[in-house]
Design a protein around this motif. Structure first.
Motif, short mmCIF file in Angstrom:
data_model
loop_
_atom_site.label_atom_id
_atom_site.label_comp_id
_atom_site.label_asym_id
_atom_site.label_seq_id
_atom_site.Cartn_x
_atom_site.Cartn_y
_atom_site.Cartn_z
N LEU A 1 80.76 93.83 36.68
CA LEU A 1 81.58 94.79 37.43
C LEU A 1 83.05 94.65 37.06
O LEU A 1 83.79 95.65 37.06
CB LEU A 1 81.38 94.56 38.93
N ALA A 2 83.51 93.45 36.72
CA ALA A 2 84.93 93.25 36.42
C ALA A 2 85.35 94.05 35.17
O ALA A 2 86.31 94.83 35.23
CB ALA A 2 85.20 91.75 36.21
N TRP A 3 84.61 93.87 34.07
CA TRP A 3 85.03 94.61 32.87
C TRP A 3 84.69 96.10 32.99
O TRP A 3 85.34 96.94 32.35
CB TRP A 3 84.42 94.01 31.62
N SER A 4 83.71 96.45 33.82
CA SER A 4 83.44 97.86 34.04
C SER A 4 84.60 98.53 34.77
O SER A 4 84.98 99.66 34.45
CB SER A 4 82.15 98.02 34.84
N CYS A 5 85.19 97.82 35.72
CA CYS A 5 86.36 98.37 36.41
C CYS A 5 87.54 98.49 35.46
O CYS A 5 88.32 99.46 35.53
CB CYS A 5 86.71 97.48 37.61
N ALA A 6 87.69 97.51 34.56
CA ALA A 6 88.78 97.61 33.57
C ALA A 6 88.58 98.81 32.67
O ALA A 6 89.54 99.56 32.37
CB ALA A 6 88.84 96.32 32.75
#
Length: 436
Positions: free
Chosen positions: A145-150
């Motif tokens: 989810l972290a890199w998807s939000c980025a």
């Protein structure tokens, strides 16, 4: 205040949430969740169908690009119908795997999204990216989810720059797009936390139910063991006395009829006492219903004289000696001492025969109660059943009773051919509130 409030009292939130409407909605929701668990592809297909109807069809209908004020009209490229359908399919179809493969679905939709805006094409089907982001927050791994939000932040910035050429400020575009993305992530995380809490509550409820059943089974087993010990003490002792009296009475019936009659009277007295104790025990186990059973007090140290008298009537010579302040002992300790002496004398009568001599000694100190029963064994030349090598139920019951009071029991051959049972019970108060 309304007429309803004055007649029945004001409404409360709990009353509203516990009404029949909400109960019916809860049942419907439960059925829907069960159907989704049984056929997950139906719900995924329904989500895709809704997105197609609400967001894909308007883009392929004629005249869809002429709405809105001219001063805020965004100039975008209009692709041929086949290309538009291809982009819409690339945006929407990956939603079929949004729960089983949330990361792969998000990556596929993001790739089509970037391709679409690189061609300066805007589609209403872009809402599929928000649905994929929500599904990733709900079903995917949090580290994904972290890199998807980025990646979402970069895509939102590109879209904001593209739409700002039509007179829409970049800040307003960024605020709207970031708000939509944040809402999708927040909603997914909130639902995920709620589901985790419900799963934890269900697991805890199941664990508590298992523990409750285990405690119930343990309590049942403990009660059965206690009842088994009591029944053994009652039946084993009295039947041993009755059998010995019956054998002696049958032998004396020819030579001394009066002794036979005396043996029969003693058998009757012993049988009535055993019957009374059995009734008292069964009355404790029986559900208290229409009539309450009349209970007599459990035997104590004061009843040891009668116990020794009954054993003497069966033949053995019994000497009973008591020392110390025995009256200060509580009822539980007195019952414990009585049962130990009863079992020991019964074993002496059974294994040493009616011609043995038994010495019973009770000594109460400041912190210990010593119970000692020693028999002299059978007379020379008389063969009787020897004491078993292993521990029978009676000796096991004595050890378990003594253990409840922090005591210890030793049993074994005594001086000569006799047998000795000695129990040492703890009289100090138990700080845990258990038996003393």
């Amino acid at each position: 205040m309304s007429e309803y409030a004055t007649s029945t009292g004001p409404f409360t939130g709990a009353e509203v949430l516990s009404g029949p409407v909400f109960a019916r909605l809860a049942r419907i929701g439960q059925r829907v969740r069960q159907a989704d668990r049984d056929h997950p592809w139906v719900f995924d297909t329904a989500v895709v169908a809704v997105v197609v109807l609400l967001f894909c069809l308007p883009d392929v209908l004629p005249g869809h690009g002429d709405a809105g004020p001219r001063e805020h009209r965004i100039v975008l490229t209009r692709l041929p119908l086949p290309a538009t359908l291809a982009l819409q399919a690339g945006l929407v179809l990956p939603l079929l795997w949004r729960r089983r493969r949330p990361t792969a679905a998000f990556v596929a939709i993001m790739a089509v999204f970037v391709l679409q805006w690189s061609l300066n094409v805007g589609l209403r089907a872009d809402v599929a990216l928000l649905v994929a982001l929500y599904s990733l927050a709900l079903h995917g791994r949090l580290r994904h989810l972290a890199w998807s939000c980025a990646a979402m932040v970069g895509a939102v910035a590109v879209v904001a720059a593209a739409v700002s050429g039509g007179g829409l400020p970049v800040g307003d575009a960024l605020f709207f797009l970031f708000s939509a993305a944040t809402a999708a992530v927040a909603l997914g995380i909130a639902v995920r936390i709620r589901r985790a809490q419900l799963a934890g509550l269900r697991e805890r409820a199941a664990r508590l139910e298992i523990e409750r059943d285990q405690r119930s089974r343990l309590a049942t087993a403990t009660e059965r063991a206690r009842v088994a010990r009591e029944m053994h003490d009652i039946i084993g002792h009295n039947l041993s006395v009755i059998v010995t009296l019956a054998d002696g009475g049958a032998y004396a019936a020819q030579a001394a009829p009066e002794r036979g009659r005396e043996a029969l009277l003693l058998i009757g007295d012993t049988s009535r006492q055993a019957l009374g104790e059995l009734r008292r025990m069964l009355g404790v186990l029986r559900d208290q219903g229409e009539e309450a059973a009349e209970f007599t007090p459990q035997p104590g140290i004061a009843d040891l004289d009668g116990l020794c008298a009954r054993i003497r009537a069966a033949g053995p010579q019994v000497v009973y000696t008591a020392a110390g302040d025995l009256d200060r002992l509580d009822r539980g300790m007195q019952l414990m001492a009585y049962r130990i002496v009863q079992e020991s004398l019964t074993n002496a009568l059974k294994h040493a025969g009616p011609d043995t001599r038994a010495h019973v000694t009770l000594t109460a100190g400041t912190d210990r109660l010593r119970v000692r029963v020693q028999d002299s064994g059978p007379p020379p030349g008389v063969r009787t059943p020897a004491h078993p090598g292993g521990e029978g139920h009676g000796l096991t019951g004595i050890r378990e009773r003594a253990a409840l009071y922090g005591g210890a029991v030793t049993a074994g051959p005594g001086p000569g051919a006799g047998w000795t049972v000695e129990a040492v019970l703890d009289l100090t108060p138990d700080p845990t509130g258990g038996p003393t």
